[in-house]
Design an enzyme around this catalytic site. Structure first.
Site, PDB file in Angstrom:
ATOM      1  N   LEU A 362       2.099 -10.256  -1.834  1.00  0.00           N
ATOM      2  CA  LEU A 362       3.014 -10.884  -2.788  1.00  0.00           C
ATOM      3  C   LEU A 362       3.714  -9.862  -3.672  1.00  0.00           C
ATOM      4  O   LEU A 362       4.815 -10.107  -4.158  1.00  0.00           O
ATOM      5  CB  LEU A 362       2.247 -11.871  -3.675  1.00  0.00           C
ATOM      6  CG  LEU A 362       1.595 -13.066  -2.973  1.00  0.00           C
ATOM      7  CD1 LEU A 362       0.758 -13.863  -3.961  1.00  0.00           C
ATOM      8  CD2 LEU A 362       2.648 -13.943  -2.332  1.00  0.00           C
ATOM      9  N   GLY A 363       3.081  -8.743  -3.906  1.00  0.00           N
ATOM     10  CA  GLY A 363       3.665  -7.730  -4.779  1.00  0.00           C
ATOM     11  C   GLY A 363       2.710  -6.570  -4.949  1.00  0.00           C
ATOM     12  O   GLY A 363       1.573  -6.587  -4.480  1.00  0.00           O
ATOM     13  N   GLY A 366       1.184  -0.462 -10.337  1.00  0.00           N
ATOM     14  CA  GLY A 366       0.289   0.656 -10.592  1.00  0.00           C
ATOM     15  C   GLY A 366      -1.172   0.297 -10.417  1.00  0.00           C
ATOM     16  O   GLY A 366      -2.012   1.154 -10.158  1.00  0.00           O
ATOM     17  N   PHE A 367      -1.522  -0.998 -10.536  1.00  0.00           N
ATOM     18  CA  PHE A 367      -2.904  -1.450 -10.419  1.00  0.00           C
ATOM     19  C   PHE A 367      -3.357  -1.552  -8.970  1.00  0.00           C
ATOM     20  O   PHE A 367      -4.537  -1.518  -8.668  1.00  0.00           O
ATOM     21  CB  PHE A 367      -3.073  -2.820 -11.084  1.00  0.00           C
ATOM     22  CG  PHE A 367      -2.167  -3.872 -10.517  1.00  0.00           C
ATOM     23  CD1 PHE A 367      -2.507  -4.566  -9.369  1.00  0.00           C
ATOM     24  CD2 PHE A 367      -0.960  -4.153 -11.125  1.00  0.00           C
ATOM     25  CE1 PHE A 367      -1.668  -5.521  -8.830  1.00  0.00           C
ATOM     26  CE2 PHE A 367      -0.113  -5.111 -10.597  1.00  0.00           C
ATOM     27  CZ  PHE A 367      -0.466  -5.800  -9.449  1.00  0.00           C
ATOM     28  N   ASP A 474      -1.208  -5.913 -23.327  1.00  0.00           N
ATOM     29  CA  ASP A 474      -0.306  -5.591 -22.216  1.00  0.00           C
ATOM     30  C   ASP A 474       0.575  -6.783 -21.876  1.00  0.00           C
ATOM     31  O   ASP A 474       0.837  -7.075 -20.709  1.00  0.00           O
ATOM     32  CB  ASP A 474      -1.108  -5.158 -20.984  1.00  0.00           C
ATOM     33  CG  ASP A 474      -0.245  -4.425 -19.949  1.00  0.00           C
ATOM     34  OD1 ASP A 474       0.819  -3.910 -20.351  1.00  0.00           O
ATOM     35  OD2 ASP A 474      -0.632  -4.375 -18.774  1.00  0.00           O
TER      36      ASP A 474
END
Length: 661
Positions: A362-363, A366-367, A474
Site C-alpha cells: 500500500l505504501g 522511512g519506517f 508526530d
C-alpha cells in the site's frame, strides 16, 4: 573589487596561491580572515597577464550583488535575469536544480587542488541512470552514494549542532527536482562544498572562536565508499565507527530460514579470490527455481522444503507469542499485566500478504512498508512491516503497541495485532480503504470541515479525555488516515510520550518527528507538551488544502504562505481544487484563523485542543486576535537539551492531502 552592501561578500580578481601569475574572477567571504572562495568564473582559463585584467559587462545589464546570499546577478532594466552565480554554487536559500525534464541539470565540481580552482576529478550530482539517488563521483565512476530519495513532493531533514540548525529540503515539481538548504537565524556562515583533492562532500560553518571552518557533516566516512565492503557485504553504521560486515555459511543459512519466501540458498567462499574486504557470497532464491544447470565448478545448492502442519509448528507459534508478551511487558508503560496484546503469527501474516508481494504493498516510508492482507482469507487488514534500518526501532514499536492497546476512540486507528519474529517487527491494523486520494470522489466542503473537526476531537482525547495524557509528537498529514465513511483516524504512535497529570511539559535530547510539523520549542530545544501537538494540528489544517507545492515557492514555508493569504483576505486560495465550489467563505476563513492560532511561535499563545474543538464546533465562540506567526526563531538552547545533540530527521513531508490504508 566590488563589495556587497553589508560587506559579507566581495567580487574581484584573485590569485589562490598568491603568485599573481594566474588570476581568476571570483566571489569570496569578505568578513572573515581566512580567504574562502565560493565561486570562480574562469576556473579553467586563468588570466596570465595581470596588467591587462579587467571585468567588462556588455549590453548594459544592471548588476545586482546580494549581500544576504552572496549572489551576483546580471539583469535587464525590466528586471529579467540574464545570469546569476547561484547557478554554479551551493549556499543557504539558493535552489540547486538536481534534475530537469529527466536529465541531470547541475553538478558541483571540485577544485583540482588546494590552490588550483581548475576542474578536478571529483563531483557531486544526481545519478543519471536512476534519479532517486545521488553520488559523489570520481570522474565517471561512483565514489560514494550520499542519499536515497523518494517520490515525495517535499522531503528533507535537520542537522543540528551547538552553533546552528540547518534545514535541508528536496522539492519535486513537474519535471524538476531541487535541493535547498537554509539555516536558523543569526547562524554563522555556512557552505556546502566538495573537496577535490580528497573527494569529500562537506557541510561547514564558520567558527569565530577558532577562526576556521568547522565540519558539520561529511561523506564518505569509514567504509561508506561505494562497494568498499565487497559483494553482499554492508557498511554497519550502528557501530561507533562504521565497519564492513560479511556472512558465514551459518549466517547465510539462517537468513534463508527466517525468510518465508526463501526456497534455496548457496554459499561461495571467496577467500582465495583476492577481494579487499568481504570474502563471502550468500545467494538467496525466492519463488520458483528456474534456469538451473549442473557443472563441475558450482557450489552446493541447499533447498528449503515446506514443513507440514505439526505439533512442532504449533509449539513454534506459542513460543513466538510468549516471546512477544515478555518483550512488550518489559516496558514501564506495560506494568498493567491485564492489557491484552493480540498476537498474530508470522506465518499467518506471510500467508495474508502472499509473501509480502509487491502487488499487495500500500505504501512505504522511512519506517518500512505497509501491505494489504487478508487474515484467515476473509478479514482485510493493513500490515506495517518495520524495516531493519527504520527510525522506528525497538522502543517505538513497544510504545505503539502498548499505547494503542490502552486507547479506544473512533478517531484513532485500531490495532488488531502484532508480531515479533526474530528481527521482524510487524503491526496489524484495521484496513482503511480510501488509500488513493486521486481516485476518491471530489469532497464537498462539509466533509472536509468534518474531517478537521474529527481530527481535533481525536487529539483532544489523547490530551484530556483518555486516562493518560499523551503527546503524539508526530502528527502530520500522512499519519491521518481515512476510512470508507471518510472519517479520519490518527495513526503511528511510535513517537508518542505519556505525561503525568502534574507534568505540563517534558524535554528530550532525541528529537523525533517531521520537520515542517514540529513546533519551534520542540525542534530547537527538545521541549514538548500538549501545545506541540496543537502546533502540528495547525499545520495539518493548512496542509490539508494545499495541493501543489510550487504555490508556496515565493514564501519560506507553508505557515507564512497561509498567513499572507489570510491577512490579505484571500483565504479561499487555500482551498484545494478537489473541494467543490460554493463553499462558505466565512467557515473557511474561520478554519484558517484557528489553524494560524495553533502555529503561534510561543506555546503560551496557542489554544488547548479543548478550545480548538469549541471554536470549530461553535460559530458563536469568539476567536482570539491573531499575531503574525514567527517561524523557527533561534533560541538559546540550555545545556543538555537538543540544541547540543546532532539529531537527524529524514522523514518526508507531503502536502497532497489525507489518505487511508
Amino acid at each position: 573589487m566590488l563589495v556587497s552592501g553589508g560587506g559579507d561578500f566581495a567580487l574581484g580578481f584573485i590569485s589562490p596561491n598568491n603568485s599573481n601569475k594566474s588570476l581568476y574572477l571570483g566571489i569570496w567571504y569578505h568578513n572573515i580572515p581566512e580567504r574562502t572562495v565560493k565561486w570562480v568564473a574562469n576556473r579553467d582559463n586563468p588570466v596570465t597577464n595581470p596588467s591587462s585584467v579587467k571585468l567588462a559587462i556588455t549590453n548594459s545589464p544592471e548588476v545586482v550583488f546580494s549581500d544576504s546570499k552572496g549572489n551576483f546577478v546580471l539583469q535587464l532594466l525590466n528586471g529579467t535575469e540574464v545570469w546569476q552565480s547561484f547557478d554554479h554554487t551551493m549556499l543557504p536559500t539558493m535552489r540547486f536544480v538536481l534534475s530537469y525534464t529527466g536529465q541531470v541539470a547541475r553538478r558541483l565540481v571540485a577544485w583540482k587542488g588546494l590552490h588550483d580552482p581548475s576542474t578536478g576529478d571529483f563531483s557531486y550530482s544526481l545519478d543519471p541512470s536512476w534519479q532517486l539517488q545521488d553520488f559523489i563521483w570520481h570522474n565517471t565512476s561512483p565514489y560514494c552514494r550520499t542519499n536515497m530519495f523518494s517520490y515525495m513532493s517535499v522531503g528533507g531533514g535537520i542537522y543540528q549542532s551547538p552553533s546552528l540548525v540547518l534545514y535541508q529540503t528536496r522539492i519535486s515539481t513537474e519535471g524538476e527536482l531541487d535541493l535547498i538548504y537554509s539555516v536558523s537565524n543569526d547562524s554563522p556562515y555556512t557552505r556546502f562544498s566538495i573537496i577535490g583533492y580528497t573527494g569529500e562532500l562537506r557541510f561547514q560553518s564558520w567558527n569565530n572562536n577558532t577562526l576556521s571552518w568547522t565540519v558539520i557533516d561529511e561523506a564518505p566516512s569509514g567504509c561508506d565508499f561505494y562497494a568498499s565492503c565487497g559483494p553482499f557485504g554492508y557498511c554497519d553504521f550502528t557501530e561507533a565507527h562504521p565497519t564492513c560486515r560479511n556472512r558465514t555459511f551459518d549466517q547465510c543459512a539462517a537468513e534463508c530460514n527466517r525468510n518465508c519466501s526463501c526456497t534455496a540458498h548457496t554459499y561461495a567462499d571467496m577467500s582465495d579470490a583476492g577481494t579487499m574486504t568481504d570474502t563471502s557470497r550468500c545467494f538467496i532464491w525466492a519463488g520458483d527455481l528456474v534456469d538451473m544447470r549442473k557443472d563441475t565448478s558450482g557450489e552446493n545448492l541447499y533447498l528449503r522444503l515446506a514443513d507440514a502442519k505439526s505439533p512442532a509448528g504449533k509449539r513454534h507459534k506459542e513460543a513466538q507469542k510468549r516471546m512477544m508478551l515478555e518483550y512488550l511487558r518489559s516496558t514501564d508503560e506495560a506494568e498493567d499485566n491485564n492489557i491484552e496484546f493480540p498476537f498474530i503469527s508470522f506465518e499467518d501474516i506471510v500467508v495474508a500478504t502472499d509473501n509480502f508481494s509487491d502487488s499487495n504493498m500500500l505504501g512505504k516510508g522511512g519506517f518500512g512498508k505497509v501491505y494489504k492482507g487478508l487474515l484467515n482469507g476473509t478479514k482485510e487488514v493493513a500490515i506495517k512491516r518495520l524495516s531493519k534500518g527504520s527510525g522506528q526501532g525497538t522502543e517505538e514499536f513497544r510504545n505503539e503497541v502498548v499505547l494503542i492497546a490502552k486507547l479506544q476512540h473512533k478517531n484513532l486507528v485500531k490495532l488488531l495485532g502484532c508480531c515479533i519474529h526474530e528481527d521482524e517487527k510487524l503491526l496489524v491494523y484495521e484496513y482503511l480503504p480510501n488509500k488513493n486520494s486521486a481516485k476518491k470522489p471530489m469532497l464537498q466542503w462539509p466533509t472536509s470541515f468534518k474531517i478537521i473537526q474529527w481530527i481535533a476531537r481525536g487529539i483532544l482525547y489523547l490530551h484530556q479525555d483518555s486516562r493518560l495524557t499523551i503527546i503524539h509528537r508526530d502528527l502530520k498529514a500522512s499519519n491521518i488516515l481515512l476510512d470508507k465513511e471518510m472519517s479520519p483516524k490518527i495513526s503511528d504512535f511510535g513517537m508518542a510520550r505519556i505525561l503525568s497529570s502534574d507534568q505540563p511539559q517534558a524535554n528530550t535530547n532525541r528529537i523525533v518527528g517531521t520537520y515542517g510539523y514540529m513546533s519551534p520549542e520542540y525542534a530547537m530545544e527538545g521541549a514538548f507538551s500538549v501545545k506541540s501537538d496543537t502546533y502540528s494540528f495547525g499545520v495539518i489544517v493548512s496542509g490539508l488544502k494545499i495541493s501543489l507545492p510550487h504555490l508556496i515557492m515565493d514564501f519560506p514555508n507553508l505557515i507564512v504562505y497561509a498567513w499572507n493569504l489570510w491577512k490579505d483576505g484571500k483565504a479561499e486560495n487555500l482551498v484545494d481544487s478537489s473541494v467543490k465550489e460554493n463553499f462558505p467563505l466565512d467557515e473557511v476563513s474561520r478554519c484558517i484563523h484557528i489553524g494560524l492560532l495553533c502555529v503561534q511561535d510561543s506555546p503560551d499563545y496557542r489554544p488547548l485542543m479543548s478550545a480548538v474543538v469549541s471554536m470549530l464546533e461553535s460559530k458563536t465562540t469568539q476567536l482570539p486576535i491573531l499575531a503574525r506567526p514567527v517561524y523557527f526563531v533561534r533560541r538559546d538552547a540550555e545545556p543538555g537539551r537538543a540544541g547540543n545533540n546532532r539529531a537527524l530527521s529524514l522523514n518526508g513531508m507531503s502536502f497532497t492531502g489525507l489518505e487511508g490504508r
